[in-house]
Design a protein around this motif. Sequence first.
Motif, mmCIF file in Angstrom:
data_model
loop_
_atom_site.group_PDB
_atom_site.id
_atom_site.type_symbol
_atom_site.label_atom_id
_atom_site.label_comp_id
_atom_site.label_asym_id
_atom_site.label_seq_id
_atom_site.Cartn_x
_atom_site.Cartn_y
_atom_site.Cartn_z
ATOM 1 N N GLU A 182 0.834 -1.197 0.000
ATOM 2 C CA GLU A 182 0.000 0.000 0.000
ATOM 3 C C GLU A 182 0.870 1.249 0.000
ATOM 4 O OE1 GLU A 182 -3.274 0.148 2.731
ATOM 5 O OE2 GLU A 182 -3.214 -2.023 3.034
ATOM 6 N N THR A 183 0.500 2.210 -0.825
ATOM 7 C CA THR A 183 1.196 3.489 -0.854
ATOM 8 C C THR A 183 0.186 4.635 -0.876
ATOM 9 O OG1 THR A 183 1.372 3.343 -3.282
ATOM 10 C CG2 THR A 183 3.275 2.625 -1.997
ATOM 11 N N SER A 222 -5.819 12.902 -1.998
ATOM 12 C CA SER A 222 -4.680 11.997 -2.094
ATOM 13 C C SER A 222 -5.051 10.773 -2.932
ATOM 14 C CB SER A 222 -4.226 11.552 -0.709
ATOM 15 O OG SER A 222 -5.222 10.754 -0.083
ATOM 16 N N LEU A 223 -4.030 10.003 -3.303
ATOM 17 C CA LEU A 223 -4.222 8.721 -3.971
ATOM 18 C C LEU A 223 -3.812 7.619 -3.010
ATOM 19 C CD1 LEU A 223 -2.600 9.455 -7.468
ATOM 20 C CD2 LEU A 223 -4.988 9.796 -6.771
ATOM 21 N N SER A 264 5.147 5.319 -11.084
ATOM 22 C CA SER A 264 5.232 6.486 -10.201
ATOM 23 C C SER A 264 4.307 6.351 -8.992
ATOM 24 C CB SER A 264 4.892 7.770 -10.964
ATOM 25 O OG SER A 264 3.495 7.893 -11.200
ATOM 26 N N LEU A 265 3.291 5.492 -9.082
ATOM 27 C CA LEU A 265 2.373 5.294 -7.958
ATOM 28 C C LEU A 265 3.082 4.653 -6.767
ATOM 29 C CD1 LEU A 265 -0.777 4.061 -9.911
ATOM 30 C CD2 LEU A 265 -0.270 6.387 -9.101
ATOM 31 N N VAL A 266 4.212 4.022 -7.050
ATOM 32 C CA VAL A 266 5.087 3.520 -5.983
ATOM 33 C C VAL A 266 6.287 4.441 -5.808
ATOM 34 C CG1 VAL A 266 6.587 1.616 -5.262
ATOM 35 C CG2 VAL A 266 4.377 1.129 -6.340
ATOM 36 N N ALA A 269 5.621 7.758 -3.918
ATOM 37 C CA ALA A 269 4.744 7.692 -2.750
ATOM 38 C C ALA A 269 5.430 8.191 -1.489
ATOM 39 C CB ALA A 269 4.262 6.263 -2.544
ATOM 40 N N GLU A 270 4.613 8.735 -0.575
ATOM 41 C CA GLU A 270 5.122 9.174 0.732
ATOM 42 C C GLU A 270 5.106 8.063 1.773
ATOM 43 O OE1 GLU A 270 4.024 13.150 -1.133
ATOM 44 O OE2 GLU A 270 3.067 11.195 -1.080
ATOM 45 N N THR A 271 4.282 7.052 1.575
ATOM 46 C CA THR A 271 4.206 5.931 2.511
ATOM 47 C C THR A 271 4.326 4.626 1.743
ATOM 48 O OG1 THR A 271 1.807 5.591 2.385
ATOM 49 C CG2 THR A 271 2.596 7.285 3.932
ATOM 50 N N ILE A 272 4.717 3.566 2.439
ATOM 51 C CA ILE A 272 4.749 2.242 1.820
ATOM 52 C C ILE A 272 4.588 1.188 2.919
ATOM 53 C CG2 ILE A 272 7.284 2.172 1.846
ATOM 54 C CD1 ILE A 272 7.030 0.535 -0.835
#
Length: 380
Positions: A182-183, A222-223, A264-266, A269-272
């Motif tokens: 999840e991101t 956000s996404l 780019s969705l990974v 990302a700011e979180t993972i």
Amino acid sequence: MNTSHHPVAIIGAGLGGLTAARVLHVHGIEAAVFDLEAGPEARTQGGMLDIHAQDGQKALHAAGLHDGFREIIHEGGQAMRLVGPDGTVHIATEDDGHGERPEVDRGELRDLLLNSLPDGTIRWGRKATGARPLGDGRHEVAFADGSAITTDLLIGADGAWSRVRPLVSAARPAYTGISFVETDLYEADTRHPRGAALVGGGFFISLGDGRGFLAHRETDGSLHVYTALRADEDWIDTIDFTDHATAKAAVLARFEHWDGGLRSLVADAETITPRRIHALPVGHRWDRVPGVTLLGDAAHLMSPFAGEGANLAMFDGAELASAVAAHPGDTEAALTAYEAALFPRSAASAAESAAGLETMFGEDGLERMTAFFTQGPAEA
């Protein structure tokens, strides 16, 4: 040990447990809800949910909260895009406001339920560690803080790794073969315009070669992205997710030739956060055990590929509470009626979820999902 008694005890303050408590309250029946989290703001509650007319919305009607639900619908959230690994758009639909699966933020929906309950209904910071029968349908639940409760009706709404489930079933969730990473990409339109333009305003799917991206546009702009792939159960353990750069590189190595916007969705990302997808056996059921039952993931954990998990949990909660109200003084009659409908309902949805997994993450997942959205589900 500090022990108190509650005639009706619900373990778990997720959507299903809260719906059960609310519908019981509507019928004048008090329930105590116990949850392991420190409080309602202890963590974020996940992404968007589509709430279905045939179950989730029926539960909200039973709870007297459907009008409140309509006020938190994410306008435009029913838009959908299906995209190939090269970024080509295969399906694109807009939200015309007339669909039967409006999107809401899970946290806002949970707040709607929480705020509908009397003060003191939820006992926060009570992590259940085990439960045992006391005879005559009564049970005791022990908590990590050293306290315990006894109850005449124990409802396990405590999710995939339920501490209540062993009272009725020896079944345990098994790994489905799919792992999620999840991101989140915050302020997408301004900070991540490439990803924002690709995902659009609602739900987004990209599939190919047993893997893909599932994303939602959140109400805050956000996404929220689920990168999904077939992987060995220990694959997640081979990656250091505390080092975001290393983790992103490991995930993107599985998408080497995919479109840059998808990657780019990974990458941006700011979180993972990793998550394995587990499920109980399709058709999971149990023999009637006096004074205890299950709902939601505790009863029928399934993969998310039919979109029914939250909807079924809420519907379970509403149906169980309605059965209890319809059989005053006869808990066993109420639980028998509830479970008689629960088992076939959950088996059908679990089978649909398992089939959805195979459809989406097969070699021809993109083609099959394109056909699904243009022609409808294939005849069995």
